[in-house]
Design a protein around this motif. Structure first.
Motif, PDB file in Angstrom:
ATOM      1  N   ASN A  20       0.833  -1.206   0.000  1.00  6.33           N
ATOM      2  CA  ASN A  20       0.000   0.000   0.000  1.00  6.33           C
ATOM      3  C   ASN A  20       0.868   1.256   0.000  1.00  6.33           C
ATOM      4  O   ASN A  20       0.594   2.214  -0.731  1.00  6.33           O
ATOM      5  N   LEU A  21       1.901   1.271   0.829  1.00  2.62           N
ATOM      6  CA  LEU A  21       2.788   2.434   0.888  1.00  2.62           C
ATOM      7  C   LEU A  21       3.491   2.653  -0.451  1.00  2.62           C
ATOM      8  O   LEU A  21       3.637   3.783  -0.917  1.00  2.62           O
ATOM      9  N   ARG A  22       3.927   1.563  -1.053  1.00  5.00           N
ATOM     10  CA  ARG A  22       4.607   1.663  -2.346  1.00  5.00           C
ATOM     11  C   ARG A  22       3.667   2.221  -3.409  1.00  5.00           C
ATOM     12  O   ARG A  22       4.050   3.081  -4.208  1.00  5.00           O
ATOM     13  N   ALA A  23       2.407   1.758  -3.407  1.00  2.00           N
ATOM     14  CA  ALA A  23       1.427   2.242  -4.384  1.00  2.00           C
ATOM     15  C   ALA A  23       1.153   3.730  -4.183  1.00  2.00           C
ATOM     16  O   ALA A  23       1.061   4.491  -5.161  1.00  2.00           O
ATOM     17  N   LEU A  24       1.032   4.169  -2.928  1.00  2.00           N
ATOM     18  CA  LEU A  24       0.816   5.596  -2.668  1.00  2.00           C
ATOM     19  C   LEU A  24       2.007   6.428  -3.126  1.00  2.00           C
ATOM     20  O   LEU A  24       1.845   7.502  -3.704  1.00  2.00           O
ATOM     21  N   ARG A  25       3.211   5.947  -2.836  1.00  2.00           N
ATOM     22  CA  ARG A  25       4.410   6.681  -3.239  1.00  2.00           C
ATOM     23  C   ARG A  25       4.494   6.793  -4.760  1.00  2.00           C
ATOM     24  O   ARG A  25       4.807   7.848  -5.307  1.00  2.00           O
ATOM     25  N   GLU A  26       4.191   5.699  -5.450  1.00  2.00           N
ATOM     26  CA  GLU A  26       4.236   5.732  -6.921  1.00  2.00           C
ATOM     27  C   GLU A  26       3.167   6.656  -7.487  1.00  2.00           C
ATOM     28  O   GLU A  26       3.419   7.369  -8.472  1.00  2.00           O
ATOM     29  N   ALA A  27       1.993   6.679  -6.891  1.00  2.00           N
ATOM     30  CA  ALA A  27       0.930   7.570  -7.358  1.00  2.00           C
ATOM     31  C   ALA A  27       1.341   9.028  -7.161  1.00  2.00           C
ATOM     32  O   ALA A  27       1.108   9.875  -8.036  1.00  2.00           O
TER      33      ALA A  27
END
Length: 99
Positions: free
Chosen positions: A6-13
């Motif tokens: 989830n953190l990785r997806a938020l950072r990429e977004a």
């Protein structure tokens, strides 16, 4: 999905948003947000702050958890839990013995 996913997806977004914002401007700089942030409200000059309430009077400490009041010859060191040390006053041991 795990927490790290989830953190990785938020950072990429967030990275994609920044990249899109830079691509939209001519010089590549990040644009300011559409809505400016509002400042915290401040007191008017000369305004008086409301008076604080006085704290309530504390009640006297309850009887120790062991059930008996510590004698005058006992150490009397108090633990966080409220228990008192049962070793003699001025004991040489570094730790305390609680009832």
């Amino acid at each position: 999905m795990s927490k790290m996913d989830n953190l990785r997806a938020l950072r990429e977004a967030r990275y994609e948003q920044d990249r899109a914002a830079r691509a939209g401007s001519a010089d590549g700089a990040v644009r300011a947000p559409a809505e400016p942030r509002t400042a915290r409200p401040t007191a008017a000059p000369g305004a008086v702050a409301p008076a604080r309430k006085k704290p309530a009077a504390r009640k006297p400490a309850a009887e120790p958890a062991g059930g008996a009041a510590p004698s005058e010859s006992a150490c009397g060191h108090r633990a966080i839990s409220g228990r008192t040390c049962t070793r003699p006053l001025g004991h040489a041991e570094k730790n305390h013995r609680y009832s």
